[in-house]
Scaffold this active site. Sequence first.
Site, PDB file in Angstrom:
ATOM      1  N   GLU A 210     -11.925  17.986  -2.598  1.00  0.00           N
ATOM      2  CA  GLU A 210     -11.068  18.553  -3.641  1.00  0.00           C
ATOM      3  C   GLU A 210     -11.852  19.216  -4.773  1.00  0.00           C
ATOM      4  OE1 GLU A 210      -8.357  15.368  -4.674  1.00  0.00           O
ATOM      5  OE2 GLU A 210      -7.540  15.315  -2.651  1.00  0.00           O
TER       6      GLU A 210
ATOM      7  N   ASN B  14     -13.153  19.410   1.940  1.00  0.00           N
ATOM      8  CA  ASN B  14     -11.768  18.999   2.179  1.00  0.00           C
ATOM      9  C   ASN B  14     -10.973  19.224   0.889  1.00  0.00           C
ATOM     10  OD1 ASN B  14      -9.844  17.459   3.882  1.00  0.00           O
ATOM     11  ND2 ASN B  14     -10.034  15.845   2.322  1.00  0.00           N
TER      12      ASN B  14
ATOM     13  N   GLU C  67      -4.986  15.124   6.296  1.00  0.00           N
ATOM     14  CA  GLU C  67      -4.247  14.063   5.582  1.00  0.00           C
ATOM     15  C   GLU C  67      -2.747  14.332   5.627  1.00  0.00           C
ATOM     16  OE1 GLU C  67      -5.778  13.491   1.608  1.00  0.00           O
ATOM     17  OE2 GLU C  67      -7.861  13.624   2.263  1.00  0.00           O
TER      18      GLU C  67
ATOM     19  N   ASP D 284       1.059  14.573   5.593  1.00  0.00           N
ATOM     20  CA  ASP D 284       2.347  13.901   5.370  1.00  0.00           C
ATOM     21  C   ASP D 284       3.332  14.956   4.890  1.00  0.00           C
ATOM     22  OD1 ASP D 284       1.502  14.011   2.589  1.00  0.00           O
ATOM     23  OD2 ASP D 284       0.705  11.967   2.771  1.00  0.00           O
TER      24      ASP D 284
ATOM     25  N   HIS E 116      -0.639  17.815   2.471  1.00  0.00           N
ATOM     26  CA  HIS E 116       0.396  16.963   1.864  1.00  0.00           C
ATOM     27  C   HIS E 116       1.591  17.868   1.558  1.00  0.00           C
ATOM     28  CE1 HIS E 116      -2.308  13.585   1.665  1.00  0.00           C
ATOM     29  NE2 HIS E 116      -3.206  14.314   1.031  1.00  0.00           N
TER      30      HIS E 116
HETATM   31  O1  G3I Z   1      -8.299  -1.548  -5.934  1.00  0.00           O
HETATM   32  C1  G3I Z   1      -7.434  -1.509  -7.076  1.00  0.00           C
HETATM   33  C2  G3I Z   1      -6.857  -2.879  -7.347  1.00  0.00           C
HETATM   34  O2  G3I Z   1      -7.912  -3.756  -7.694  1.00  0.00           O
HETATM   35  C3  G3I Z   1      -5.833  -2.776  -8.474  1.00  0.00           C
HETATM   36  O3  G3I Z   1      -5.210  -4.011  -8.613  1.00  0.00           O
HETATM   37  C4  G3I Z   1      -4.782  -1.728  -8.163  1.00  0.00           C
HETATM   38  C5  G3I Z   1      -3.823  -1.518  -9.331  1.00  0.00           C
HETATM   39  O4  G3I Z   1      -3.089  -0.340  -9.185  1.00  0.00           O
HETATM   40  O5  G3I Z   1      -5.426  -0.499  -7.915  1.00  0.00           O
HETATM   41  C6  G3I Z   1      -6.308  -0.545  -6.804  1.00  0.00           C
HETATM   42  O6  G3I Z   1      -6.863   0.717  -6.611  1.00  0.00           O
HETATM   43  C7  G3I Z   1      -5.985   1.709  -6.090  1.00  0.00           C
HETATM   44  C8  G3I Z   1      -6.584   2.242  -4.799  1.00  0.00           C
HETATM   45  O7  G3I Z   1      -5.802   3.313  -4.291  1.00  0.00           O
HETATM   46  C9  G3I Z   1      -6.671   1.162  -3.710  1.00  0.00           C
HETATM   47  O8  G3I Z   1      -5.410   0.683  -3.408  1.00  0.00           O
HETATM   48  C10 G3I Z   1      -5.889   2.819  -7.096  1.00  0.00           C
HETATM   49  O9  G3I Z   1      -5.210   2.354  -8.266  1.00  0.00           O
HETATM   50  C11 G3I Z   1      -5.147   3.988  -6.512  1.00  0.00           C
HETATM   51  O10 G3I Z   1      -5.210   5.089  -7.410  1.00  0.00           O
HETATM   52  C12 G3I Z   1      -5.770   4.400  -5.187  1.00  0.00           C
HETATM   53  O11 G3I Z   1      -4.973   5.436  -4.655  1.00  0.00           O
HETATM   54  C13 G3I Z   1      -5.585   6.177  -3.616  1.00  0.00           C
HETATM   55  C14 G3I Z   1      -5.701   7.623  -4.038  1.00  0.00           C
HETATM   56  O12 G3I Z   1      -6.288   8.367  -2.977  1.00  0.00           O
HETATM   57  C15 G3I Z   1      -6.547   7.828  -5.278  1.00  0.00           C
HETATM   58  O13 G3I Z   1      -6.571   9.184  -5.592  1.00  0.00           O
HETATM   59  C16 G3I Z   1      -4.729   6.072  -2.392  1.00  0.00           C
HETATM   60  O14 G3I Z   1      -4.717   4.740  -1.918  1.00  0.00           O
HETATM   61  C17 G3I Z   1      -5.290   7.001  -1.297  1.00  0.00           C
HETATM   62  O15 G3I Z   1      -4.399   7.037  -0.218  1.00  0.00           O
HETATM   63  C18 G3I Z   1      -5.463   8.380  -1.855  1.00  0.00           C
HETATM   64  O16 G3I Z   1      -6.022   9.224  -0.887  1.00  0.00           O
HETATM   65  C19 G3I Z   1      -6.242  10.566  -1.289  1.00  0.00           C
HETATM   66  C20 G3I Z   1      -7.442  11.077  -0.534  1.00  0.00           C
HETATM   67  O17 G3I Z   1      -8.545  10.227  -0.707  1.00  0.00           O
HETATM   68  C21 G3I Z   1      -7.803  12.484  -0.962  1.00  0.00           C
HETATM   69  N1  G3I Z   1      -6.659  13.365  -0.855  1.00  0.00           N
HETATM   70  C22 G3I Z   1      -5.416  12.892  -1.446  1.00  0.00           C
HETATM   71  C23 G3I Z   1      -5.067  11.489  -0.961  1.00  0.00           C
HETATM   72  C24 G3I Z   1      -3.756  11.019  -1.532  1.00  0.00           C
HETATM   73  O18 G3I Z   1      -3.813  10.916  -2.928  1.00  0.00           O
END
Ligand code: G3I
Length: 484
Positions: A168, A209, A273, A275, A245
């Site tokens: 990104e 990506n 990715e 969806d 997405h």
């Molecule tokens: O690990 C912490 C946990 O300790 C805490 O309690 C919790 C509270 O919200 O957060 C947890 O971290 C989260 C993490 O996912 C793991 O679950 C983050 O807040 C959350 O922001 C994070 O979101 C991820 C996101 O990327 C971040 O931008 C999504 O799971 C993940 O699916 C998403 O994937 C991205 C790709 O990498 C890049 N392209 C877009 C795609 C969708 O956003």
Amino acid sequence: MKPPTIRNERRRWTGARGLVAVAAAAAVTAAAFAVAVPAQAASTLKAAAEAKGRYFGTALTRGDLSNTTLTNLAAAQFDMVTPGNEMKWDTTESSRGSFNWGPGDQIVSFAQSHSMRVRGHTLVWHNQLPNWVSSLPTNQVQAAMENHITTEATHYRGKVYSWDVVNEPYNEDGSLRQDVFYKAMGSGYIADALRTAHAADPNAKLYINDYNIEGINAKSNGLYSLAQTLVAQGVPLNGIGFESHFIVGQVPSTLQANMQRFADLGLDVAVTELDDRIQMPADSSELQQQGRDYGMIVNACLAVSRCVGVSQWGVDDGHSWIPGTFPGYGAPMMWDSSYQPKAAYTAALNALNSGTSVSPSPSVSPSRSPSASPSASPSVSPSVPVTGACSATIETTNSWPGGFQSNVTVRAGSSAVNGWTVKWTWPGGQTISSLWNGTQTVSGSSVTVRNADYNGSIAAGGSTTFGFTANGSAATPAVTCTSP
Ligand code: G3I
């Protein structure tokens, strides 16, 4: 009103979606794993994709691994895994110089035990980046970035098919995002990151990506210019990942043409990715439209010879990131939250089974990674010599003018095998261009492939596979397998 095609700013994260009740697992039927298909047609996404020389992947998180309904479905349908979060900088190097491979290794281990490959995701990204990196003095960022890439890509060397090296990097207007890396190094950070990753893992396909680059627009034009420059400069860029997405009914009509122009640069392309979100509650016409969207996306990939595969960002509606980030939206996956296949699944499978895929253009630079498009029926080696405790079969899964792709299955006999060696001799000057799940030694026309460090142990009666792409006419030489 529904948002425009350009993705909304991400909104608040509301935490991981709750696990679907265990009771739902019991309700999952065989229908979740296969649908009725015509004779000769494949009944899973991965089999149908492989028959077309592609993969079909999913994203899995560590939390997903303890959900056996989800993992059974993933293993049955997909042959590629992208870790959802586990290889990102905030997990792997949350404090400087201290690396944590546990979560990523768990995903790799799951993939390996189900003969799935892994898309590494991601080495350099402004998001999920620890504060220590963003607050570094400018003159220390390059060293930190290079050390991170080298250490992580070395750890996963031989275990990942590809890396999203830079994730990104673009703004919507086609300019580069002014993140910590750009501020420290200017646009040159991208070439530097790719070169560093290549030095650490020369066999991994290296990608840029991004999202909202699926159609021809200002953002994809910016990336296209950069890709042209990197290719011209001989920077080790192998592919472009189109995150995809989408919003239902809004898949860009220029998707295929856009992928093709990147492919024409000699780059692989992939839907990384996927969806397709719907404003909730989803009605049946929207679910049908979602099916048409999935079919269109799969067909676009099949029509572009260098489109190597499609990955969905997750498995089922119950675990998608969408509702937490886009409140009011949901149902973006091919399976619903009870793991039942939706119209999108049937459409994707039917497109793979009935679609026509295109062979690579002869103009494609042979120095870049070979594309995977079929033109011949699979053929299998005629004999299966057995020496020692293992046997092997070689199968051509895909061929195109000047190249082919093969899978080799290594089987243990009635005793477990601990280490294996497969050998063959090429009949007509063939050369391997890329090999995964094994380590090769070549001497003239003789090829020796030994197990990788993670797939040498095969239980009695069990099997593992490795694969390769090669230059030359498709061949299925006799292969031998020995085990110490
Ligand atoms: O690990 C912490 C946990 O300790 C805490 O309690 C919790 C509270 O919200 O957060 C947890 O971290 C989260 C993490 O996912 C793991 O679950 C983050 O807040 C959350 O922001 C994070 O979101 C991820 C996101 O990327 C971040 O931008 C999504 O799971 C993940 O699916 C998403 O994937 C991205 C790709 O990498 C890049 N392209 C877009 C795609 C969708 O956003």
